[in-house]
Design a protein around this motif. Structure first.
Motif, PDB file in Angstrom:
ATOM      1  N   TYR A 190     -17.293 -53.336 -48.615  1.00  0.00           N
ATOM      2  CA  TYR A 190     -17.506 -53.465 -50.235  1.00  0.00           C
ATOM      3  C   TYR A 190     -16.920 -54.997 -50.525  1.00  0.00           C
ATOM      4  N   ILE A 191     -15.921 -55.310 -49.896  1.00  0.00           N
ATOM      5  CA  ILE A 191     -15.223 -56.749 -50.230  1.00  0.00           C
ATOM      6  C   ILE A 191     -16.373 -57.691 -49.948  1.00  0.00           C
ATOM      7  N   MET A 192     -17.307 -57.390 -48.777  1.00  0.00           N
ATOM      8  CA  MET A 192     -18.129 -58.479 -48.401  1.00  0.00           C
ATOM      9  C   MET A 192     -19.643 -58.304 -49.549  1.00  0.00           C
ATOM     10  N   ILE A 193     -19.818 -57.053 -49.879  1.00  0.00           N
ATOM     11  CA  ILE A 193     -20.936 -57.164 -50.576  1.00  0.00           C
ATOM     12  C   ILE A 193     -21.187 -56.897 -52.031  1.00  0.00           C
ATOM     13  N   LEU A 194     -19.795 -56.462 -52.533  1.00  0.00           N
ATOM     14  CA  LEU A 194     -19.893 -56.564 -54.094  1.00  0.00           C
ATOM     15  C   LEU A 194     -19.844 -57.898 -54.657  1.00  0.00           C
ATOM     16  N   ALA A 203      -3.069 -63.890 -51.366  1.00  0.00           N
ATOM     17  CA  ALA A 203      -2.885 -64.794 -52.311  1.00  0.00           C
ATOM     18  C   ALA A 203      -4.171 -64.966 -53.399  1.00  0.00           C
ATOM     19  N   GLY A 204      -5.168 -65.366 -52.594  1.00  0.00           N
ATOM     20  CA  GLY A 204      -6.320 -65.515 -53.524  1.00  0.00           C
ATOM     21  C   GLY A 204      -6.676 -64.346 -54.337  1.00  0.00           C
ATOM     22  N   SER A 205      -6.790 -63.295 -53.930  1.00  0.00           N
ATOM     23  CA  SER A 205      -7.066 -62.067 -54.583  1.00  0.00           C
ATOM     24  C   SER A 205      -6.112 -62.028 -55.986  1.00  0.00           C
ATOM     25  N   MET A 252     -16.247 -67.509 -55.723  1.00  0.00           N
ATOM     26  CA  MET A 252     -15.290 -66.949 -56.702  1.00  0.00           C
ATOM     27  C   MET A 252     -14.389 -68.172 -57.417  1.00  0.00           C
ATOM     28  N   ASN A 253     -13.754 -69.080 -56.330  1.00  0.00           N
ATOM     29  CA  ASN A 253     -12.834 -70.185 -56.944  1.00  0.00           C
ATOM     30  C   ASN A 253     -13.745 -70.865 -57.678  1.00  0.00           C
ATOM     31  N   TYR A 254     -14.802 -71.522 -57.590  1.00  0.00           N
ATOM     32  CA  TYR A 254     -15.455 -72.274 -58.134  1.00  0.00           C
ATOM     33  C   TYR A 254     -15.767 -71.797 -59.561  1.00  0.00           C
ATOM     34  N   PHE A 255     -16.474 -70.513 -59.626  1.00  0.00           N
ATOM     35  CA  PHE A 255     -17.165 -70.123 -60.770  1.00  0.00           C
ATOM     36  C   PHE A 255     -16.689 -69.188 -61.489  1.00  0.00           C
ATOM     37  N   VAL A 256     -15.629 -68.422 -61.201  1.00  0.00           N
ATOM     38  CA  VAL A 256     -15.014 -67.419 -61.908  1.00  0.00           C
ATOM     39  C   VAL A 256     -14.102 -68.196 -63.157  1.00  0.00           C
ATOM     40  N   PRO A 257     -13.429 -69.223 -62.773  1.00  0.00           N
ATOM     41  CA  PRO A 257     -12.748 -70.122 -64.334  1.00  0.00           C
ATOM     42  C   PRO A 257     -14.043 -70.467 -65.026  1.00  0.00           C
ATOM     43  N   LEU A 258     -15.231 -70.945 -64.290  1.00  0.00           N
ATOM     44  CA  LEU A 258     -16.103 -71.725 -64.991  1.00  0.00           C
ATOM     45  C   LEU A 258     -16.897 -70.772 -65.946  1.00  0.00           C
ATOM     46  N   MET A 259     -17.098 -69.199 -65.423  1.00  0.00           N
ATOM     47  CA  MET A 259     -17.693 -68.312 -66.055  1.00  0.00           C
ATOM     48  C   MET A 259     -16.940 -67.797 -67.174  1.00  0.00           C
ATOM     49  N   ILE A 260     -15.551 -67.796 -67.222  1.00  0.00           N
ATOM     50  CA  ILE A 260     -14.629 -67.094 -68.135  1.00  0.00           C
ATOM     51  C   ILE A 260     -14.168 -68.123 -69.008  1.00  0.00           C
ATOM     52  N   GLY A 261     -14.717 -69.421 -69.037  1.00  0.00           N
ATOM     53  CA  GLY A 261     -14.386 -70.607 -69.800  1.00  0.00           C
ATOM     54  C   GLY A 261     -13.079 -70.966 -69.763  1.00  0.00           C
ATOM     55  N   TRP A 284     -17.070 -59.688 -63.057  1.00  0.00           N
ATOM     56  CA  TRP A 284     -16.877 -58.235 -62.937  1.00  0.00           C
ATOM     57  C   TRP A 284     -16.594 -57.868 -61.284  1.00  0.00           C
ATOM     58  N   MET A 285     -17.492 -58.243 -60.595  1.00  0.00           N
ATOM     59  CA  MET A 285     -17.439 -57.896 -59.073  1.00  0.00           C
ATOM     60  C   MET A 285     -16.396 -58.569 -58.309  1.00  0.00           C
ATOM     61  N   SER A 286     -16.172 -59.807 -58.779  1.00  0.00           N
ATOM     62  CA  SER A 286     -14.939 -60.608 -58.169  1.00  0.00           C
ATOM     63  C   SER A 286     -13.677 -59.639 -58.378  1.00  0.00           C
ATOM     64  N   PHE A 287     -13.485 -59.385 -59.782  1.00  0.00           N
ATOM     65  CA  PHE A 287     -12.513 -58.516 -60.251  1.00  0.00           C
ATOM     66  C   PHE A 287     -12.311 -57.027 -59.241  1.00  0.00           C
ATOM     67  N   VAL A 288     -13.300 -56.598 -59.024  1.00  0.00           N
ATOM     68  CA  VAL A 288     -12.993 -55.416 -58.438  1.00  0.00           C
ATOM     69  C   VAL A 288     -12.940 -55.773 -56.822  1.00  0.00           C
ATOM     70  N   THR A 289     -13.505 -56.650 -56.260  1.00  0.00           N
ATOM     71  CA  THR A 289     -13.279 -57.095 -55.134  1.00  0.00           C
ATOM     72  C   THR A 289     -11.825 -57.336 -54.500  1.00  0.00           C
ATOM     73  N   SER A 290     -11.414 -58.274 -55.695  1.00  0.00           N
ATOM     74  CA  SER A 290     -10.142 -58.690 -55.329  1.00  0.00           C
ATOM     75  C   SER A 290      -8.918 -57.632 -55.274  1.00  0.00           C
ATOM     76  N   PHE A 291      -9.102 -56.487 -56.256  1.00  0.00           N
ATOM     77  CA  PHE A 291      -8.379 -55.319 -56.174  1.00  0.00           C
ATOM     78  C   PHE A 291      -8.524 -54.427 -55.046  1.00  0.00           C
ATOM     79  N   LEU A 292      -9.803 -54.425 -54.473  1.00  0.00           N
ATOM     80  CA  LEU A 292     -10.135 -53.993 -53.195  1.00  0.00           C
ATOM     81  C   LEU A 292      -9.197 -54.665 -51.745  1.00  0.00           C
ATOM     82  N   LEU A 293      -9.129 -55.919 -52.060  1.00  0.00           N
ATOM     83  CA  LEU A 293      -8.617 -56.602 -51.133  1.00  0.00           C
ATOM     84  C   LEU A 293      -7.036 -56.339 -51.098  1.00  0.00           C
TER      85      LEU A 293
END
Lengths: 615, 208, 110, 359
Positions: free
Chosen positions: A260-264, A175-177, A94-103, A202-211
């Protein structure tokens, strides 16, 4: 904050060299790499513990491990895999790719991001230091049912280390979430509306809320436990009126969303890889995205299905059985949409694709056994037996780990600029698939034949010997496959073929920059017009997927010592807390030193924010 | 030109232009809601439990609650925390209207209220312990001290936060003005949240 | 594209309009409601209304007080929707879960 | 099914696998603790539910894997320059496969609810045909009390690790624990139920009829991780015909058949164990009144034979590491003569009705 931001834009950031570069980094890509590498190390440690478990159970009445040692090993295996391997590998990607994927150029809070990583490392160290300082590791299982965790029944300090390690890991995840959520809400490239985000985002977003919604529950639980063990309270101690079931509620209210935090994130990765290697868009983007949200929401209403055996009563049984079965609907939708993505595609069987397909095939088995566990009466027969062990390994290994290995092959070229060996990769996949099924499929049978989980040994002639032997042989196949992966990783890192920007002919923004990306990620700003900006630019015509804004000034905060100093303060604080009740004369000075260290870190941090208004 | 395109394309995005730190603060507070939710559930489900072997076994919930009298002390504390919310929002109003004097005065007043509240809580704890209810000897005591103690810790963190804000405001007045008040607003959000939790605790623990 | 700073801010901003009066009015409303809250259990010692009604009254007052603090002191009223969503959604969730928990596991508390 | 041959290709290995495990179970392999051989009304109800779950699972499994394999074979890349038709979705199809799992879930739920009803509520006909049993979990052994059957002192009959019940009667089990959470599980007769300290949980079951003189033996085990020797917290349940049970319970409620305690017993054992009819009245350990007739030693750890008993008394820690008896008896606590004396005495405590050695 009074500083005009524009003056900072082209100020050359002081770059440190060597290991200091890693210690002080606030670059989400370096942090992502550190996350993934640390988590993989813990994965290997947890895997070695699993091998010990399987060696012990390979033959009946084996005396390789004493019961005490076995109980510590399986507890640490579970704790390690859940909190220190799968969760942080997810966090690393998530750390590496979320910022890259959203530009975006970075995470929302680069320094806090570094802190999250250091707390992961320190939390793991606290937990494992129990072997050395605690008189023994935690030994009450990863869900640590009271009152087995009380000082009466768990006499070593292991559980205290467990609590404090989890506290640090919890702060790290929280903090990460928050960081991921804010990054996704706020730093998406212009035009990348929510319904254009890549599904991994999307799944990172949902996972972070779950956390952030689930973690507080276990934080309260382990704090109560710590007070019970150290300060004489009786929350979970039945002899004094406490309630062990309260622990189970607090734990599983966290523990089920945790699944779900692990699987999403794995769902997200697979939803990225399948379309790329089928050369088609994901089938039914909205259904895939929203079913993830639905799984997340429903995940909070099913916690007590872990407690059917506690005599919940007919009403609660019915409610939680129904809610749990309901989750099969969005999960089924996802599986069908993945299959439909393959349909009429042009499938390329690169290693990431093999892992994605393996993921679908294996996860379905875990899903089917999962639905059957939701049927409360059947659960009463197989819960706490090896059937459950088989079930959640099909979900978390056959599901999450397969997807994450796939992700490693998929994104390795972007991270390193080199391709991983396809030949070794395919060996890795097939050995892993074989070993995985050999290990865990027989465990279904074991459960049905009445073998409870968490037994350190068993008597022969109960119909368990053969399946256990198979399972042990399989576990060594898994270990060998992992070794193959490590070899592939090292060889490819040294001699891999150059990857180029976009080796897989992919669709999302991370492939629009160089491999590896520059520190500021992108030289230009992309204005996004579609869900597959890169693909549409390649195949529908320049400008159909995205247009470029050249008037763009990337800005990155300079490296910082503040996060590691502050985290180190919390790390020391954990050892102070450990000694507070048992040896206050040692504990209190340690706590004071720890607070001083944390204060130094915080002070630096606040000063840096004043210079450069980013957390 | 490109900027214009960006603005246009982002017009309907719910995340457009939101302040990063404020966004993080609200997200964090969302998590805190679950934290206090778990604490309150613990308290409600455990406070009536009478320990089989406790030294104060004969003191049931009603018995303990009589220790609070008619909640006179607690009512005063509630009043103080409520006042601190007003002073906090007035401090923010001060900085937003570029009125440094009002800003610092009301910020100082908020800190004072916080300190008085903490003092009152310490006195209350002392009183209750003196009556024989401790965190160890009965379940009501355990959960009561736990919930109110965690709230008190939050107040204490808030006081430290606001003090550092006040020190910074005195040393660098140029950093706080009508265009730059986010640091004050964030501290305020946290402070109001702590007040909000007290609204909950006051009702659920003391009144019901 | 710096983080979160769209406006390249000049040092001195135009002062906002003061809302001090509104805040004081809100304060007095909250004060009165708290007074009523405190009074209810004392008055109801004589069991004028059944305990359930008393509890419902108190919870109702609590909710209104909380909502007022959130809307005016935390400025959710008139602020961007995203902030309110991030905060109110968890509150609604927690309330539902608490209801569910007590309905299923502690029915004697009703 | 869209394509037949792959489905067939898949069916065969599946069937082989299933058959294989059945064969494995059938030929010589004893599976005393299996869930697949239900012998009571409630476990049969669960078994029927699990059959439904299994076959629905097989259908779903086959659909998904067939679809997967067909796609893999049919749509492998033929021409790397070709871009397939870009299909973004089809709302109707997607709604359809949202509804289909929902229907399957509803079907499962209906049967689940029916089964919950069947196994949770004791039928009305149970009145008058009920035997109450109280289960008490200890680290790491089982205590069983029969409130309806009084011993010679007028107290409820107590046994340990071996539960006798009459077939055809409704057994109403209430359970609690003295230390941590355990879980009462006899796979052939009833699903699991947690045994919790400071709380009473319960379940009921009715074992199928057995013939006179041919009692059935079921293995059970603690299923909730309960510390060091969780693995050796086993039990045996003996389902006897009502007549056999009557005989057994009459015998059991008598005092011990041999009430002359050897000196070494008085010296080492009476602090923790009861032998009714003697002054051995400790309650920390299992009741030993009719120990000689029991099938196992140390909660199912080893069979009850002279050799095993000797080893157990010689050094309990070597047999079941960490159990509570090791606090009193160490490797050198008892002399050989004392051990033999104790073995003789304990093995003599056999009132007659027993299934020892015939499992």
């Amino acid at each position: 904050m009074a500083t005009d931001v524009s003056t900072l834009h082209h100020a050359p950031a002081k770059q440190r060299r060597g290991w200091l570069e890693w210690i002080t980094t606030v670059d989400h890509k370096k942090i992502g790499i550190m996350y993934a590498v640390t988590a993989f190390l813990f994965f290997v440690i947890g895997g070695l513990e699993a091998l010990l478990i399987r060696l012990q159970l390979g033959t009946p009445q084996n005396a390789l491990l004493t019961p005490e040692a076995y109980n510590q090993v399986f507890t640490m295996h579970g704790t390690t895999m859940v909190f220190m391997a799968i969760m942080p590998i997810n966090a690393g990607f998530m750390n590496y790719f979320v910022p890259l994927m959203i530009g975006a150029g970075d995470m929302a809070y680069p320094r806090m991001n570094a802190m999250s990583y250091w707390l992961l490392l320190f939390g793991g160290i606290v937990m494992y230091s129990s072997f050395v300082f605690g008189g023994g590791a935690p030994d009450a299982g990863w869900f640590a049912y009271a009152p087995l965790t009380s000082t009466t029944y768990s006499v070593t300090r292991g559980m205290d280390y467990w609590v404090l390690g989890l506290q640090l890991l919890g702060v790290s995840s929280l903090a990460g979430s928050v960081n991921i959520i804010v990054t996704i809400i706020r730093l998406r490239a212009p035009g990348m509306r929510f319904n254009r985000m890549p599904l991994f985002v999307w799944m990172s977003f949902v996972t972070s809320f779950l956390l952030i919604f689930a973690l507080p529950s276990i934080t309260v639980g382990i704090t109560l436990l710590f007070f019970d063990r150290n300060f004489g309270t009786n929350f979970f101690l039945p002899a004094a009126g406490g309630d062990p079931l309260l622990w189970q509620h607090l734990f599983w209210f966290f523990g089920h969303p945790e699944v779900y935090i692990m699987i999403l994130p794995a769902f997200g990765v697979v939803s990225e890889m399948l379309p790329v290697f089928s050369r088609k868009p994901i089938f039914g983007y909205e259904f895939v995205a929203y079913s993830g949200v639905a799984i997340g929401v429903l995940g909070f209403t099913v916690w007590a299905h872990h407690m059917f055996a506690t005599n919940l009563g007919v009403i609660a049984d019915t409610f939680f059985a129904a809610a749990s079965m309901l989750i099969s609907v969005p999960t089924g939708v996802k599986i069908f949409n993945w299959l439909a993505t393959l349909w009429r595609g042009e499938l390329r069987f690169k290693t990431p694709m093999l892992f994605s397909l393996g993921f679908i095939a294996m996860f379905v088995i875990g899903g089917i056994s999962g639905v059957s566990l939701a049927a409360a009466p059947f659960d009463l027969q197989v819960t706490d037996s090896y059937f459950v062990v088989a079930h959640f390994h099909y979900v978390l290994f056959g599901g999450a780990v397969f997807a994450l290995f796939g992700a490693a092959y998929y994104w390795f070229p972007k991270i390193t600029g080199k391709m991983m060996s396809e030949r070794i990769g395919k060996w890795h996949f097939w050995i892993l698939l074989l070993g995985f099924n050999l290990t865990f499929f027989p465990q279904h049978m074991l459960g049905l034949q009445g073998m409870p989980r968490r037994v350190w040994t068993y008597q022969q002639n109960q119909g368990w010997d053969f399946y256990n032997l198979l399972s042990t042989i399989g576990s060594f196949c898994i270990a060998f496959a992992t070794l193959v992966f490590i070899v592939n990783f090292i060889i490819s890192l040294r001699k891999g073929a150059p990857a180029g920007n976009d080796p897989w002919d992919a669709a999302t923004l991370e492939w629009a920059t160089t491999s590896p990306p520059p520190a500021h990620n992108f030289d230009v700003e992309y204005i996004v017009h579609s869900r597959r900006p890169l693909w549409d630019n390649k195949y529908s015509g320049e400008g159909r997927g995205m247009t470029i804004n050249y008037d763009f000034h990337p800005h990155l905060p300079p490296p910082s010592y503040a996060p590691i100093i502050f985290s180190f303060g919390l790390f020391v604080l954990a050892y102070g807390m450990l000694n507070l009740a048992s040896a206050p004369l040692i504990g209190i000075p340690i706590i004071l030193v720890a607070l001083a260290i944390a204060f130094v870190g915080m002070n630096r941090w606040v000063g840096e924010i004043a210079q450069d208004p980013v957390l | 030109m490109a900027q214009a395109v960006v603005r246009d394309i982002d017009k309907n995005d719910p995340g457009r232009g939101l302040d990063l730190r404020k966004l993080g603060m609200w997200t964090f507070l969302g998590s805190e809601v679950f934290f206090f939710g778990a604490l309150v559930v613990t308290h409600l489900s455990m406070r009536g439990v009478v320990a089989p072997s406790s030294s104060k076994a004969n003191l049931d919930v009603t018995g303990v609650r009589n220790l609070f009298g008619d909640n006179v002390l607690t009512s005063i504390l509630a009043f103080i925390l409520l006042t601190s919310s007003l002073t906090m929002v007035l401090a923010l109003d001060g900085v937003k209207t570029n009125n440094q004097k009002r800003f610092r005065f009301w910020l100082g007043a908020t800190i004072a209220c916080g300190v008085i509240f903490l003092g009152g809580q310490v006195y209350e704890f002392y009183h209750i312990v003196h009556e024989g209810v401790t965190i160890k000897n009965m379940m009501f005591g355990s959960t009561f001290f736990f919930v109110t103690g965690f709230h008190g810790t939050h107040v204490a963190v808030g006081v430290v936060w606001l003090v550092s804000l006040l020190v910074s405001a005195i040393r660098h007045p140029e950093r706080y003005n009508a265009g730059n008040y986010m640091a004050v607003e964030l501290g305020g959000l946290y402070w109001h949240f702590v007040d909000l939790v007290w609204v909950l605790i006051f009702t659920v623990i003391y009144l019901i | 594209m710096a983080h979160g700073h769209d406006e390249h801010a000049p040092i001195e901003h135009e002062a906002h309009h003061s809302h001090a009066k509104l805040y004081v009015i809100i304060f007095f409303i909250l004060l009165v409601m708290t007074g009523i809250e405190i009074a209810i259990p004392i008055i109801n010692k004589a069991e004028i209304v059944v305990k359930q009604v008393e509890v419902a009254l108190l919870l109702g007052l609590m909710t209104i007080k909380g909502a007022i603090v959130m809307m005016f002191y935390m400025h959710l009223k008139g602020d961007r929707r995203m902030f309110g969503t991030l905060f109110v959604f968890p509150i609604v969730c927690v309330l539902l879960m608490m209801l569910g928990f007590f309905a299923l596991f502690q029915p004697e508390l009703w | 099914m869209p394509n037949r041959s792959p489905a067939k290709a898949l069916l065969r290995p599946t069937a082989t696998l299933l058959l294989g495990s059945v064969v494995l179970a059938a030929c010589g392999q004893k599976t005393p603790q299996t869930t697949l051989n239900p012998a009571s009304e409630s476990t049969r109800a669960i078994y029927n539910l699990s059959e439904l779950l299994f076959w629905l699972g097989v259908v779903v499994f086959l659909i998904v894997q067939t679809w997967l394999i067909v796609s893999i074979i049919k749509y492998r890349q033929k021409d790397s320059s070709q871009v397939p038709t870009q299909i973004h979705g089809n709302t109707k199809v997607e709604i359809a496969w949202t509804i289909v799992p929902a229907i399957i879930a509803i079907v499962i739920f209906v049967f689940t609810f029916d089964t919950i009803r069947k196994i949770e509520f004791m039928p009305d006909e149970a009145a008058g045909n009920t035997l109450n049993v109280k289960v008490i979990g200890h680290q790491w052994w089982w205590e069983f009390q029969y409130p309806d059957i009084k011993d010679a002192n007028g107290k409820p009959l107590v046994t340990a690790n071996e539960l006798w019940i009459p077939s055809g009667s409704y057994i109403d089990v209430k359970m609690t624990s003295v230390d941590v959470i355990h879980d009462f599980w006899i796979p052939g007769l009833a699903g699991k139920r947690d045994v919790m300290p400071n709380r009473e949980s319960g379940l009921w079951f009715k074992a199928d009829d057995v013939a006179d003189g041919a009692p059935g033996v079921f293995w059970g085990q603690c299923a909730e991780y309960c510390g060091g020797q969780h693995a050796y917290m086993k039990m045996r349940v003996v389902v006897a015909s009502p007549a056999d049970f009557q005989k057994w319970s009459t015998e059991q409620s008598q005092v011990a058949v041999n009430t002359t305690l050897p000196e070494s017993f008085t010296k080492n054992c009476i602090g923790c164990h009861v032998v009714r009819g003697t002054n051995a009245a400790g309650i920390t350990g299992p009741d030993l009144t009719h120990f000689g007739g029991r099938m196992t030693i140390a909660a199912g750890t080893v069979d009850n034979t002279r050799e095993h008993l000797y080893a157990w008394l010689d050094d309990p820690d070597a047999v079941k590491r960490g159990n509570i008896m090791t606090t009193a008896i160490k490797a050198d606590t008892l002399t050989e003569a004392e051990i033999n004396e104790l073995v003789d005495y304990l093995e003599s405590l056999n009132p007659g009705t027993s299934v020892k050695g015939q499992q």
